[in-house]
Scaffold this motif. Structure first.
Motif, PDB file in Angstrom:
ATOM      1  N   SER A   1       9.558 -16.334   5.258  1.00 58.55           N
ATOM      2  CA  SER A   1       9.184 -15.046   5.911  1.00 58.55           C
ATOM      3  C   SER A   1       8.263 -14.380   4.984  1.00 58.55           C
TER       4      SER A   1
ATOM      5  N   SER B   1       5.696 -10.778   4.896  1.00 62.95           N
ATOM      6  CA  SER B   1       5.328  -9.547   5.896  1.00 62.95           C
ATOM      7  C   SER B   1       3.859  -9.486   6.051  1.00 62.95           C
ATOM      8  N   GLU B   2       3.410  -8.806   6.763  1.00 65.32           N
ATOM      9  CA  GLU B   2       1.759  -8.709   7.317  1.00 65.32           C
ATOM     10  C   GLU B   2       0.990  -8.371   5.980  1.00 65.32           C
ATOM     11  N   LYS B   3       1.659  -7.445   5.057  1.00 65.74           N
ATOM     12  CA  LYS B   3       0.990  -7.015   3.900  1.00 65.74           C
ATOM     13  C   LYS B   3       0.705  -8.240   3.271  1.00 65.74           C
ATOM     14  N   GLN B   4       1.913  -9.146   2.807  1.00 62.16           N
ATOM     15  CA  GLN B   4       1.940 -10.362   2.011  1.00 62.16           C
ATOM     16  C   GLN B   4       0.705 -11.141   2.392  1.00 62.16           C
TER      17      GLN B   4
END
Length: 65
Positions: free
Chosen positions: A46, A48-51
């Protein structure tokens, strides 16, 4: 979760980034952490969009000519 295509893409970026001298220490640590997650959880990872944005930015740096 990420798609199979993302898993393959991110794994390749991580592998190539390991030998890239263009990365800062922070980027190198970040990509190492992502690589460990990918190895541990595979496609169930999983992110995040930031990652994902940071991975894409690192990808540009790794493959810059």
């Amino acid at each position: 979760m990420i798609t199979k295509e993302q898993f393959l893409q991110f794994s390749e970026i991580c592998n190539d980034a390991v030998i890239c001298a263009r990365l800062s220490k922070w980027e190198d640590d970040f990509i190492s952490d992502i690589h460990a997650k990918l190895q541990q959880f595979g496609e169930l990872t999983s992110l995040s969009e930031k990652q994902i944005e940071i991975i894409n930015r690192i990808e540009q740096k790794v493959y810059a000519t």
